[in-house]
Design a protein around this motif. Structure first.
Motif, short mmCIF file in Angstrom:
data_model
loop_
_atom_site.label_atom_id
_atom_site.label_comp_id
_atom_site.label_asym_id
_atom_site.label_seq_id
_atom_site.Cartn_x
_atom_site.Cartn_y
_atom_site.Cartn_z
N THR A 5 -3.34 25.56 87.42
CA THR A 5 -4.53 25.74 86.60
C THR A 5 -4.77 24.51 85.74
OG1 THR A 5 -3.38 26.73 84.70
CG2 THR A 5 -4.07 28.22 86.48
N ALA A 6 -6.01 24.35 85.34
CA ALA A 6 -6.39 23.19 84.53
C ALA A 6 -7.43 23.60 83.51
CB ALA A 6 -6.95 22.08 85.42
N ALA A 7 -7.53 22.78 82.47
CA ALA A 7 -8.56 22.94 81.46
C ALA A 7 -9.14 21.58 81.14
CB ALA A 7 -7.99 23.58 80.19
N MET A 8 -10.33 21.59 80.57
CA MET A 8 -10.99 20.35 80.18
C MET A 8 -11.39 20.45 78.72
SD MET A 8 -14.38 18.59 81.81
CE MET A 8 -14.92 16.96 81.31
N LEU A 9 -11.18 19.36 77.99
CA LEU A 9 -11.59 19.28 76.60
C LEU A 9 -12.61 18.15 76.48
CD1 LEU A 9 -11.21 20.24 73.68
CD2 LEU A 9 -9.39 18.53 73.43
N VAL A 10 -13.85 18.53 76.18
CA VAL A 10 -14.94 17.57 76.02
C VAL A 10 -15.10 17.30 74.52
CG1 VAL A 10 -17.37 17.09 76.47
CG2 VAL A 10 -16.06 18.51 78.07
N ILE A 11 -15.04 16.04 74.15
CA ILE A 11 -15.01 15.67 72.74
C ILE A 11 -16.24 14.85 72.39
CG2 ILE A 11 -13.72 14.39 70.97
CD1 ILE A 11 -11.21 14.91 72.83
N GLY A 12 -16.96 15.27 71.33
CA GLY A 12 -18.06 14.42 70.88
C GLY A 12 -19.20 15.18 70.23
N ILE A 37 -6.92 22.91 92.63
CA ILE A 37 -6.57 23.13 91.23
C ILE A 37 -7.67 23.98 90.61
CG2 ILE A 37 -6.18 22.03 88.99
CD1 ILE A 37 -5.21 19.55 90.50
N ASP A 38 -7.29 25.06 89.96
CA ASP A 38 -8.27 25.99 89.40
C ASP A 38 -8.63 25.57 87.98
OD1 ASP A 38 -8.08 27.42 91.73
OD2 ASP A 38 -6.75 28.96 90.91
N LEU A 39 -9.87 25.09 87.79
CA LEU A 39 -10.36 24.77 86.45
C LEU A 39 -10.73 26.09 85.78
CD1 LEU A 39 -11.08 22.54 84.41
CD2 LEU A 39 -13.39 22.53 85.39
N ARG A 40 -9.91 26.51 84.82
CA ARG A 40 -10.05 27.83 84.23
C ARG A 40 -10.81 27.83 82.90
NH1 ARG A 40 -6.17 31.58 85.89
NH2 ARG A 40 -5.98 31.46 88.16
N ASP A 50 -8.88 17.87 63.19
CA ASP A 50 -8.17 19.15 63.21
C ASP A 50 -8.59 20.00 64.41
OD1 ASP A 50 -6.81 18.47 60.91
OD2 ASP A 50 -8.13 19.59 59.57
N ALA A 51 -9.89 20.00 64.71
CA ALA A 51 -10.40 20.79 65.84
C ALA A 51 -9.88 20.24 67.16
CB ALA A 51 -11.92 20.80 65.83
N ILE A 52 -9.85 18.92 67.28
CA ILE A 52 -9.37 18.30 68.52
C ILE A 52 -7.89 18.61 68.74
CG2 ILE A 52 -8.94 16.11 69.70
CD1 ILE A 52 -11.42 15.02 68.21
N VAL A 53 -7.09 18.45 67.70
CA VAL A 53 -5.65 18.70 67.83
C VAL A 53 -5.38 20.16 68.17
CG1 VAL A 53 -3.47 18.76 66.56
CG2 VAL A 53 -4.98 16.78 66.35
N ALA A 54 -6.06 21.08 67.47
CA ALA A 54 -5.84 22.50 67.72
C ALA A 54 -6.23 22.88 69.14
CB ALA A 54 -6.63 23.33 66.71
N ALA A 55 -7.38 22.40 69.60
CA ALA A 55 -7.83 22.73 70.96
C ALA A 55 -6.90 22.14 72.00
CB ALA A 55 -9.25 22.22 71.17
N LEU A 56 -6.48 20.91 71.79
CA LEU A 56 -5.60 20.25 72.76
C LEU A 56 -4.26 20.97 72.87
CD1 LEU A 56 -5.18 17.90 74.70
CD2 LEU A 56 -4.34 16.55 72.78
N ASN A 57 -3.68 21.33 71.74
CA ASN A 57 -2.39 22.03 71.78
C ASN A 57 -2.50 23.38 72.45
OD1 ASN A 57 -0.70 20.08 70.66
ND2 ASN A 57 -1.14 20.69 68.56
N ALA A 58 -3.60 24.09 72.22
CA ALA A 58 -3.79 25.39 72.86
C ALA A 58 -3.94 25.24 74.37
CB ALA A 58 -5.01 26.09 72.27
N LEU A 59 -4.73 24.28 74.79
CA LEU A 59 -5.00 24.11 76.22
C LEU A 59 -3.78 23.60 76.98
CD1 LEU A 59 -8.58 22.55 76.06
CD2 LEU A 59 -7.96 24.90 76.66
N ARG A 60 -3.04 22.66 76.41
CA ARG A 60 -1.89 22.11 77.14
C ARG A 60 -0.75 23.11 77.24
NH1 ARG A 60 2.18 19.05 74.22
NH2 ARG A 60 1.94 19.18 71.96
N ALA A 61 -0.71 24.09 76.32
CA ALA A 61 0.29 25.13 76.41
C ALA A 61 -0.08 26.20 77.43
CB ALA A 61 0.49 25.78 75.04
N ALA A 62 -1.37 26.34 77.70
CA ALA A 62 -1.84 27.44 78.55
C ALA A 62 -2.05 27.03 80.00
CB ALA A 62 -3.15 28.01 77.99
N ASP A 64 -1.55 24.02 83.44
CA ASP A 64 -0.70 22.99 84.04
C ASP A 64 -1.21 21.59 83.75
OD1 ASP A 64 1.13 24.81 85.49
OD2 ASP A 64 -0.66 25.33 86.64
N THR A 65 -2.52 21.44 83.70
CA THR A 65 -3.14 20.13 83.52
C THR A 65 -4.29 20.24 82.55
OG1 THR A 65 -2.57 19.41 85.77
CG2 THR A 65 -4.38 18.25 84.69
N VAL A 66 -4.43 19.24 81.68
CA VAL A 66 -5.58 19.15 80.78
C VAL A 66 -6.19 17.76 80.94
CG1 VAL A 66 -6.39 19.23 78.38
CG2 VAL A 66 -4.52 20.73 79.13
#
Length: 240
Positions: A5-12, A37-40, A50-62, A64-66
């Motif tokens: 599984t994968a997630a994407m974090l779009v920043i801006g 690879i399933d983009l979930r 703060d928002a970037i760090v929180a989102a990144l930590n949540a996604l990388r824990a949940a 396989d790939t971010v």
């Protein structure tokens, strides 16, 4: 085995304000689908540390790939690299190999390496560089996180660099059936079919044309024979 599984974090801020239309999610979804690879999940966050760090930590824990997109340029609001370093609890500084890549690029162009351009050589400790054949400034990988530029042409080149290093699964296959009946008419039998073929994904996408309602029903999965069987049953159900 299920696909990774994968997630994407779009920043801006420019994405959230509507000034810029994001094209990178669509491209990444297509590439990951082909690679098995399933983009979930996709999150869009403002230029807020703060928002970037929180989102990144949540996604990388949940997942396989971010993959992140945006915020690694030369301006003051390009804060992604610093936020990634903070999320991983590591230092960040100008790195010699990244500096050398940029220096060679600007030398070829006849431009000077200034402080703004040097910002793009700041890489978190322990990260590996992602090649950027378009504009030279590298992305980087740390842990299961791949940090990429937001400019679509550069993002696509970086995805091409990273994709061979990722473990994929079974490519996602799909078939589509156009049904010239409203969703209210087909919802019941479609739900029963989805329950019968619970290893597949069913999607109904309604349309209106010339005053008539219809839907495109899409069946997705990794087993072509099962999709064929489901489509045959679907076609018969819609003829009843």
């Amino acid at each position: 085995m299920p696909n990774p599984t994968a997630a994407m974090l779009v920043i801006g801020d420019e994405i959230l304000s509507g000034r810029t239309r994001d094209a990178n999610m669509h491209f990444l979804a297509q590439e990951f689908t082909r690679h098995g690879i399933d983009l979930r999940e996709v999150r869009v966050v403002a230029d807020d540390p703060d928002a970037i760090v929180a989102a990144l930590n949540a996604l990388r824990a949940a997942h396989d790939t971010v993959v992140t997109s945006g915020g690694i340029g030369p301006t003051h609001d390009d804060i992604t690299a610093d936020c990634v370093a903070r999320a991983f609890g590591v230092g960040i500084d100008v790195r010699d190999d990244a500096r050398a890549i940029l220096q060679a690029h600007y030398d070829r162009q006849g431009h000077q390496m200034n402080a703004a351009r040097l910002r793009m050589a700041r890489i978190p400790d322990g990260a590996t560089l992602i090649e950027n054949p378009v504009s030279a400034a590298p992305g980087f990988t740390i842990g299961n996180v791949h940090v990429m530029a937001g400019v679509p042409s550069v993002f696509q080149a970086m995805v091409a660099s990273v994709l061979p290093t990722l473990t994929g699964g079974e490519p996602l296959l799909f078939q589509t059936l156009r049904i010239d009946r409203g969703e209210g008419d087909i919802a019941g039998p479609l739900g029963e079919l989805a329950a019968e073929f619970d290893d597949l994904q069913f999607g109904s996408y309604p349309f209106q044309k010339n005053g008539a309602f219809g839907a495109n029903v899409v069946v997705r999965g990794t087993d072509g024979a099962r999709i064929d069987a489901a489509m045959t049953r679907l076609s018969r159900l819609m003829q009843e």
